[in-house]
Design a protein around this motif. Structure first.
Motif, short mmCIF file in Angstrom:
data_model
loop_
_atom_site.label_atom_id
_atom_site.label_comp_id
_atom_site.label_asym_id
_atom_site.label_seq_id
_atom_site.Cartn_x
_atom_site.Cartn_y
_atom_site.Cartn_z
N GLU B 67 39.89 20.63 24.94
CA GLU B 67 39.70 19.64 25.88
C GLU B 67 41.12 18.73 25.99
OE1 GLU B 67 36.21 17.50 26.67
OE2 GLU B 67 37.51 17.37 28.71
N ARG B 251 28.65 15.18 31.17
CA ARG B 251 30.07 15.73 31.50
C ARG B 251 30.30 15.05 32.78
NH1 ARG B 251 33.46 16.85 27.60
NH2 ARG B 251 34.67 18.18 29.07
N ASP B 255 29.33 11.30 34.09
CA ASP B 255 29.24 10.60 32.97
C ASP B 255 29.04 9.18 33.16
OD1 ASP B 255 31.69 10.46 34.27
OD2 ASP B 255 33.12 10.50 32.44
N GLU B 283 28.31 15.90 21.90
CA GLU B 283 28.41 16.32 23.13
C GLU B 283 29.09 17.65 23.24
OE1 GLU B 283 30.64 13.28 25.21
OE2 GLU B 283 31.45 14.82 26.80
N TYR B 284 30.12 17.89 22.23
CA TYR B 284 30.63 19.43 22.46
C TYR B 284 29.60 20.50 21.99
CZ TYR B 284 34.90 17.07 23.81
OH TYR B 284 35.55 16.28 24.66
N MET B 287 27.46 21.01 24.75
CA MET B 287 28.16 21.83 25.85
C MET B 287 28.12 23.26 25.49
SD MET B 287 31.41 19.65 26.46
CE MET B 287 32.69 20.92 27.11
N ARG B 341 35.89 18.30 34.54
CA ARG B 341 36.08 17.07 34.04
C ARG B 341 37.35 16.26 34.63
NH1 ARG B 341 35.69 14.27 28.09
NH2 ARG B 341 36.55 12.47 28.86
#
Lengths: 117, 376
Positions: B67, B251, B255, B283-284, B287, B341
């Motif tokens: 990211e 995301r 968000d 969060e990751y 995902m 994003r």
């Protein structure tokens, strides 16, 4: 059924690792609390009031809508599993069930329950 | 068939899934507490679990790097490039730094809830990883109720987030938590409808492994992927599901719960140090999880073009190939999430709710009904 123990084991393991990391961090990190540091974050000002109290009614509305739809979804799961075996009759019956729920959906929409304001 | 028999059939159907006819392949299949092989069986089990937990924690760390580098590229700057080759160790270094940070608990926070909330959020996502198949045997719990339990375990996250927001006793935190709750429970509706569509199209299978096996064969071993075998309804459902996943993992452009420009940092405003990093990691991890679920349901699971499906479900080479193809597809979807994003601006909170209730839900509903007729 005993297989599902695995989910619980993963949950406990991840929780344990998290606890371990927190423990490590609280031992390694220094401790120097000051009143300013422990105050609620408020862009440097003294907070007027604490947030405990009333919240916008739209959140409750969303929760009620969620119950309407989620009950629908939970009822649909067993139907989806035996969809192939039930044939046309099952489809028609579920159509009636969904039709009734759709009336609720349209009613909520018409009343403005779906508008976020 | 009478009305009563339909009702009985419905009631018994989830029992049917459980009646033992399912050929389970999970790690816990023969789990009998300390095993027939005695202590060594237990050690082996613990080791394989530790490996999987390790992989689950390394993958989000990798995504954080992707990211930051990816956003750098999109912003025409370099991103982290000093720690390790290509800055690969940057996230690890940040993690170690966070370990040495002061553990701050605000004076008027509810201490107990404040302390356990990040752990609950993290443990919820990791528990869901147990149910995720990467290949036909690469799964910890190969449960016949697969996707149903994943959906249930994933919604634990919202409890942790509300707990965090409430316990922080801060205006920004509680607003963020309420937004998060409203957003997550709303987007569960279109998400659930798309899951139902997938279940119907995969002959009533709830297990992700069975869904993936179901998508083998067809033209070039691609023709049976759900988005290609039912393009009229499953393809829109795939798009809806992916959008709902974006909202469910908080995301961008959804968000709002942590919108920096209005809520400081949302529900984790008061969190610092290692506890903050749990929210970040979660969060990751989620995902990765939702992308893998999307791949399993809609994008053919581990099936790849030109390789026959039977080859991917048997033998060591096939397994490795299957894990590889699942990971490649999943990483691609995660990259799309990152790409979205850094490309789209954040939308307003009323737009988030309108999109869910007035567009995605009716559309997902139509797709579900259409698929019923397509499959019938």
């Amino acid at each position: 059924m005993s297989e599902y123990i695995g989910v619980a084991v993963m949950f406990v393991m991840a929780g344990g690792i998290a606890a371990l990391m927190v423990l490590l961090a609280s031992t390694l990190g220094k401790k120097n609390p000051t009143p300013e540091k422990l105050a609620p974050f408020e862009c440097g000002q003294e907070p007027f009031s604490l947030p405990m109290g009333r919240l916008a009614v739209k959140f409750y509305l969303t929760a009620i809508l969620f119950i309407l739809f989620d009950v629908e979804l939970v009822f649909l799961y067993p139907w989806a599993v035996v969809f192939g075996e039930l044939g046309t009759l099952g489809l028609i019956e579920m159509g009636i069930f969904l039709g009734v729920l759709m009336i609720g959906f349209v009613y909520a929409w018409d009343n403005g329950a779906l508008d976020w304001k | 068939m009478s009305v009563t028999s339909v009702c009985l059939e419905l009631g018994a159907s989830l029992g049917h899934v459980q009646d033992g006819s399912y050929d389970s392949r999970g790690l816990f299949k023969d789990w009998d507490w300390f095993g027939r092989e005695g202590l060594w069986g237990f050690v082996g089990m613990a080791l394989s679990l530790a490996i999987i937990v390790g992989v689950c924690s390394v993958v989000p760390i990798l995504f954080v790097w992707v990211e930051r580098r990816g956003s750098g590229r999109i912003h025409q700057r370099k991103g982290p490039n000093r720690v390790g080759p290509f800055g690969l160790l940057q996230t690890l270094a940040d993690g170690i730094k966070l370990m040495f940070k002061e553990d701050i608990i605000p004076a008027n926070a509810s201490r107990f809830l404040f302390m356990i909330a990040p752990g609950l959020v993290l443990a919820g996502v990791f528990a869901a990883f147990a149910l995720l198949p990467l290949s036909s045997t690469g799964v910890i719990v190969d449960a016949p109720l697969g996707i149903y339990i994943i959906a249930a375990v994933l919604s634990l996250e919202v409890i942790g987030v509300i707990m965090a927001g409430w316990a922080s006793n801060n205006k920004w935190a509680i607003l963020g938590a309420m937004r998060e709750a409203a957003q997550m429970i709303s987007y569960e509706v279109p998400m659930g409808l798309c899951i139902l569509l997938a279940i119907i199209c995969h002959d009533g299978e709830l297990s992700l492994r069975a869904m993936s096996e179901n998508q083998a064969g067809g033209f070039l071993n691609v023709g049976n992927w759900l988005i290609f075998s039912n393009p009229l309804f499953a393809f829109p459902a795939f798009v809806i599901f992916f959008i709902a996943c974006l909202a469910n993992t908080k995301r961008a452009p959804f968000d709002l719960p942590e919108a920096e420009s209005e809520l400081v940092s949302g529900f984790h405003t008061e969190y610092s140090g290692i506890r903050f990093s749990f929210f970040f990691l979660e969060e990751y991890a989620s995902m990765f999880l939702v992308s893998a679920v999307t791949v399993m349901m809609f994008l053919g699971g581990w099936n790849i073009p030109f390789v026959p499906g039977e080859m991917l479900t048997g033998g060591f080479v096939g397994e490795v190939l299957a894990i590889g193809s699942t990971l490649v597809k999943t990483f691609f979807l995660v990259w799309v999430m990152i790409w979205v994003r850094w490309t789209l601006p954040r939308i307003r909170v009323d737009q988030v709710m309108t999109l869910c209730y007035k567009y995605l839900t009716p559309l997902a509903f139509l797709c579900l009904l259409g698929s019923c007729f397509w499959e019938a």
